[in-house]
Design an enzyme around this catalytic site. Structure first.
Site, PDB file in Angstrom:
ATOM      1  N   MET A 263       2.622  -5.147 -17.092  1.00 53.70           N
ATOM      2  CA  MET A 263       3.982  -5.653 -17.230  1.00 53.70           C
ATOM      3  C   MET A 263       4.864  -4.638 -17.929  1.00 53.70           C
ATOM      4  SD  MET A 263       6.056  -8.073 -16.615  1.00 53.70           S
ATOM      5  CE  MET A 263       7.776  -7.813 -17.028  1.00 53.70           C
ATOM      6  N   GLU A 264       6.057  -4.435 -17.340  1.00 52.43           N
ATOM      7  CA  GLU A 264       6.953  -3.342 -17.731  1.00 52.43           C
ATOM      8  C   GLU A 264       7.871  -3.661 -18.910  1.00 52.43           C
ATOM      9  OE1 GLU A 264       7.196  -5.163 -14.821  1.00 52.43           O
ATOM     10  OE2 GLU A 264       9.284  -5.520 -14.270  1.00 52.43           O
ATOM     11  N   GLU A 298       4.659   0.867 -13.761  1.00 53.79           N
ATOM     12  CA  GLU A 298       5.334   0.247 -14.915  1.00 53.79           C
ATOM     13  C   GLU A 298       6.337   1.218 -15.522  1.00 53.79           C
ATOM     14  OE1 GLU A 298       4.839  -2.764 -14.773  1.00 53.79           O
ATOM     15  OE2 GLU A 298       2.943  -2.685 -13.679  1.00 53.79           O
TER      16      GLU A 298
HETATM   17  N1  TRP Z   1       6.450  -7.078 -13.089  1.00 55.45           N
HETATM   18  C1  TRP Z   1       5.025  -6.914 -13.045  1.00 55.45           C
HETATM   19  C2  TRP Z   1       4.774  -5.699 -12.185  1.00 55.45           C
HETATM   20  O1  TRP Z   1       4.894  -5.700 -11.026  1.00 55.45           O
HETATM   21  C3  TRP Z   1       4.318  -8.091 -12.449  1.00 55.45           C
HETATM   22  C4  TRP Z   1       3.744  -9.064 -13.404  1.00 55.45           C
HETATM   23  C5  TRP Z   1       2.996  -8.793 -14.477  1.00 55.45           C
HETATM   24  C6  TRP Z   1       3.797 -10.454 -13.319  1.00 55.45           C
HETATM   25  N2  TRP Z   1       2.584  -9.953 -15.038  1.00 55.45           N
HETATM   26  C7  TRP Z   1       3.052 -10.971 -14.376  1.00 55.45           C
HETATM   27  C8  TRP Z   1       4.395 -11.320 -12.450  1.00 55.45           C
HETATM   28  C9  TRP Z   1       2.898 -12.323 -14.559  1.00 55.45           C
HETATM   29  C10 TRP Z   1       4.263 -12.684 -12.642  1.00 55.45           C
HETATM   30  C11 TRP Z   1       3.508 -13.167 -13.689  1.00 55.45           C
HETATM   31  O2  TRP Z   1       4.544  -4.669 -12.658  1.00 55.45           O
HETATM   32 ZN    ZN Z   2       6.363  -4.177 -10.661  1.00 51.84          ZN
END
Ligand code: TRP
Ligand code: ZN
Length: 871
Positions: A263-264, A298
């Site tokens: 997660m970014e 990320e």
């Molecule tokens: N934005 C994250 C990615 O693509 C995706 C993501 C990470 C996510 N954790 C999550 C999406 C939990 C939904 C729920 O890098």
């Molecule tokens: Zn992403």
């Protein structure tokens, strides 16, 4: 279900009545009773608004003040709080209590091992405090964290550390400030005890950025590769996209309990440890590629996602499609472009096409959603990336970058839409993307059919194309798409035919039916169509065996050679499924076998390409070739073809194995990676026909291995061919690694994809293995996910045992972690092309789930869409 979950629609989007400019958060961390105090400044946007609804779930409200005064004019329910009669501008102070220890959902604030961490995308912030939990509300965050010093020596959040101090009772506190306004889905907090790998990076404009990777104690020797990948990402984004990092610190924390890859969160990425921890003893070469791709992904979000974010969640592909495109380009620029392309195309053909043909079909910009977590899909991510790639193909690198530059300057600091992106690309490049926009609104996979004729007298070649997109579950009317078709013409003598001086060109195929004429073509050509998979479509052209053999040998584009090789396999697979259905022996002419043989005997072999060609399509990939899927006939025909090929080519396979297997100490170079990969694939194929010899080789391969890639290759070969040594090697691996869940994931996945008839019994027994826990998403995906999605024959066993097992597991997971449950259900809802017996068994499991009184929204949406198919 008492109240059925409701869908939200893109067409109903409304900008927020109020926005939030600043948010000061205070966390008093306790495992089962954390107190969160949020001080928020609200500003009215819609003059008619007198009340504001804040999302909030699983929260205990302790206190609420407006402008410093106790406030009671509100209504609370399980979804949030409505503040009534509020002024145009006000400060809200709200105190809530949460229980991270009891939260297994992977959203909000939860415990991962001994650490506390958050996951807020998409809608998890509402499990932390009452808030406007939507991506178009951008606020400046500051976060103060207080916790026990012994359990939580590190207290992390977004941005820069601005203050810290000690308190009585062995407590300490840290305060963080993020200078960039952001939506709450990018908020993060981590508390725990870690080992830290520190490094730094000097940006192109000369700023120094501290880089810190936090891992569980004792894992420092597995963090170097991730750090290198981070520095490579930062440099690549400067060079290729002209984008530079914007904070003084970049932190990555690896956690063991995580629903997705990573997660970014601004300045503080939280990663599934699977995509950070890697050394040669614990990680395969494929794992290294995964780490590099996800670290890149990320990091690239910092601009495409964070600085410029989404207006609403229907626009998710704005950041995900674009960021996947960027990470794919990063991996391709640094590694093998063709291998990357092949692997990404496989995801499209094997998974995205299936999603589009099934009950969850949606455009890359969905129009209706019940549970947002269900839309982090191969369609939004991977087809989304293919759509960006088509824009890149149509514009070319230079104009694409001009468009990107305009997009960034126009929208920096804003929450925008896919339309905003396309318009910027159009304005920046001068290329018309009018019809092209349909890729955002139309779901389904176009089928392109090509026929041709050659006129010797006028030296003219005509290519007739038709395109048709079948109705999908979500949409009946379909229009022609703007399809870029990358084509190369090869003469029957195997020479590239130049058209207008170029070996290849990109055709703009925009009509339902269209003919392209090529002049000055000296001899009858063989067309290589959709080189590099230039559009996310299926295509059909009646190639003869000879034509495919010519392309395999002589196409200038390596992807086209691979595609021709797999087309040849698929062509005979279709014939052989029919033969199997008529209880006849399969056929595979010598000419076809020789086409593959000549590849293996090539004097200057392209090892990577050969390995990709020898990795013949999986069963689920082959399902895509049929309107009606005969599960057993496809499995049988595939096995018979592979056995026949392996038998006819056993000498060549053995020779390739012996020349490429590891003979010197481990190195991580492109050539060493290619050799390890090819030798593993050759050993697996060889094992199908020379069981005893392969058994000796696999055993020796395992015993002599000094790295995980070779170790796992030996195990895989023993598993595929069920070699005698399998049980012994599996037991040895278990005894060496059972303390390490991440490494055991490979072992669980292998056990779950065993072709042995008692595999399901084994999988059930392994749920009691000391390294297994259904609460850990990685473990569940490895053991159960591999069985249901990769053990096609046994999951689809005609007695329904596989379906019933998945039903049992889903009922259990529904209560623990609905997001993981909702991903596992995929193969159970894609039943429309299967036989009536299997359909009935699958439907029965879906009905069983629907009868569950507290079915989570995630599963409810997929189960009901699944059942809609039989209405
Ligand atoms: N934005 C994250 C990615 O693509 C995706 C993501 C990470 C996510 N954790 C999550 C999406 C939990 C939904 C729920 O890098
Ligand atoms: Zn992403």
């Amino acid at each position: 279900m008492e109240q059925q979950p409701q869908a939200k629609h893109l067409k109903d989007y409304q900008s927020p009545d109020y926005t939030i400019t600043t948010l000061a958060l205070d966390f008093q961390l306790e495992d089962s009773a954390t107190i969160v105090t949020a001080n928020t400044h609200f500003v009215r946007q819609n003059q008619a608004a007198e009340q504001v609804f804040l999302n909030g779930e699983h929260l205990t409200l302790l206190d609420l003040k407006i402008n410093g005064q106790a406030y009671t004019d509100y209504q609370v329910n399980e979804l949030g709080i409505t503040l009534l009669n509020v002024p145009a501008e006000f400060d809200l102070e709200i105190q809530t209590q949460i229980d991270p220890q009891a939260n297994f959902s992977g959203e909000g604030l939860y415990k991962s091992g001994d650490a506390l961490c958050t996951q807020c995308e998409a809608e998890g912030f509402r499990r932390i405090t009452y808030y406007l939990d939507r991506p178009d509300v951008l606020a400046k965050f500051s976060t103060k964290i207080t916790a026990d010093k012994t359990s939580y020596p590190f207290l992390l959040s977004n941005g820069n550390k601005v203050a810290h101090g000690e308190l009585a009772d062995n407590k300490h506190w840290v305060e963080w400030q993020d200078p960039f306004p952001k939506p709450c889905y990018l908020f993060a907090l981590v508390a725990g005890d870690f080992d830290v790998l520190k490094d730094s990076y000097k940006t192109v404009s000369g700023r120094n950025v501290a880089l810190e990777i936090f891992v569980d104690k004792g894992n420092l020797d597995r963090a170097d590769y991730a750090m290198g990948a981070l520095k490579r990402s930062m440099e690549w984004d400067e060079q290729r996209f002209g984008l530079e990092y914007d904070l003084d610190i970049y932190m990555i924390v690896a956690v063991d309990f995580f629903n997705m890859g990573a997660m970014e969160n601004k300045g503080l990425n939280v990663f599934n440890s699977k995509f950070v921890l890697a050394n040669s003893k614990t990680a395969t070469d494929a794992d290294y590629d995964g780490v590099e791709a996800v670290i890149g992904h990320e990091y690239f979000h910092n601009w495409t996602g964070n600085r410029i974010t989404c207006r609403d969640w229907f626009q998710l592909s704005l950041k995900e499609g674009l960021t996947v495109f960027r990470d794919q380009e990063f991996s391709s620029d640094l590694g093998s472009r063709v291998v990357n392309r092949i692997n990404n195309v496989k995801i499209m053909r094997n998974h995205q096409f299936a999603e589009d043909a099934g009950p969850m079909s949606h455009p890359i910009r969905p129009e209706s959603v019940i549970e947002m977590n269900n839309f982090y899909t191969v369609t939004v991510y991977n087809k989304g990336s293919e759509v960006i790639r088509m824009i890149h193909t149509l514009l070319g690198e230079e104009k694409f970058q001009a468009g990107m530059k305009l997009y960034v300057s126009r929208f920096d600091g804003q929450a925008v839409t896919c339309e905003d992106f396309v318009k910027a690309m159009e304005d920046g490049s001068g290329v018309d993307l009018g019809q092209f926009r349909r890729w955002y609104s139309q779901s389904g996979t176009p089928l392109v059919t090509a026929t041709d004729e050659y006129d010797q007298a006028s030296q003219t070649y005509r290519l007739h194309l038709t395109q048709k997109t079948e109705a999908t579950a979500d949409q009946t009317e379909k229009q022609p798409q703007h399809i870029p078709l990358d084509i190369e013409l090869v003469s029957e003598a195997g020479e590239s035919i130049l058209v207008g001086g170029a070996a290849s060109q990109v055709l703009n195929f925009t009509q339902a039916e269209q003919t392209f004429e090529f002049t000055d073509v000296a001899s009858k050509p063989v067309p290589a169509l959709f080189r590099d998979f230039s559009a996310p479509v299926k295509y059909q052209y009646d190639y003869t065996d000879q034509q495919l053999a010519i392309l395999i040998k002589t196409a200038t584009n390596a992807f086209a050679r691979w595609d021709a090789a797999h087309n040849l396999f698929n062509k005979y697979l279709i014939t052989n499924v029919a033969l199997v259905q008529q209880q006849q022996a399969i056929e595979l002419p010598d000419f076809v076998i020789d086409a593959y043989r000549s590849l293996l005997l090539d004097e200057t072999p392209d090892l990577a390409l050969i390995a990709e060609i020898l990795a013949f399509p999986s069963q689920s990939a082959l399902w895509q070739l049929f309107e009606q899927v005969d599960v057993d006939a496809i499995a049988q025909a595939r096995k018979a073809m592979l056995d026949t090929l392996a038998g006819a080519l056993s000498d060549e396979l053995l020779c390739l194995y012996l020349t490429n297997r590891s003979q010197s100490p481990y190195e991580l170079t492109q050539q060493a990676v290619e050799k390890r990969n090819l030798s593993g694939i050759c050993l697996s194929l060889y094992g199908r026909v020379a069981t005893e010899h392969a058994n000796e080789l696999a055993k020796a391969h395992y015993e002599q291995s000094d790295n995980m890639t070779d170790t796992f290759a030996a195990l895989s070969a023993a598993n595929v061919a069920q070699l005698d040594c399998l049980a012994e090697l599996m037991a040895d691996f278990d005894s060496k690694w059972r303390h390490d869940g991440l490494v055991m994931d490979k072992w669980f996945a292998l056990a779950a994809t065993s072709p042995a008839p008692d595999c399901l019994e084994q999988v059930k027994a392994l749920m009691e293995h000391p390294s297994f826990s259904i609460k850990n998403p990685n473990r569940t995906r490895s053991l159960i996910g591999s069985f249901v999605s990769a053990n096609t024959a046994l999951f689809h066993a005609i007695d329904g045992s596989g379906y019933a097992f998945l039903g049992d597991v889903l009922l259990q997971l529904n209560k623990i972690n609905p997001q993981v449950a909702s991903r596992l259900i995929t193969p159970l809802i894609q039943f429309k092309r299967l036989d009536a017996t299997r359909q009935a068994l699958m439907v029965a499991q879906l009905q069983r789930l629907l009868a569950e009184p507290e079915l989570a929204k995630d599963l409810y949406e997929k189960v009901t869409r699944g059942l809609d198919q039989i209405k």
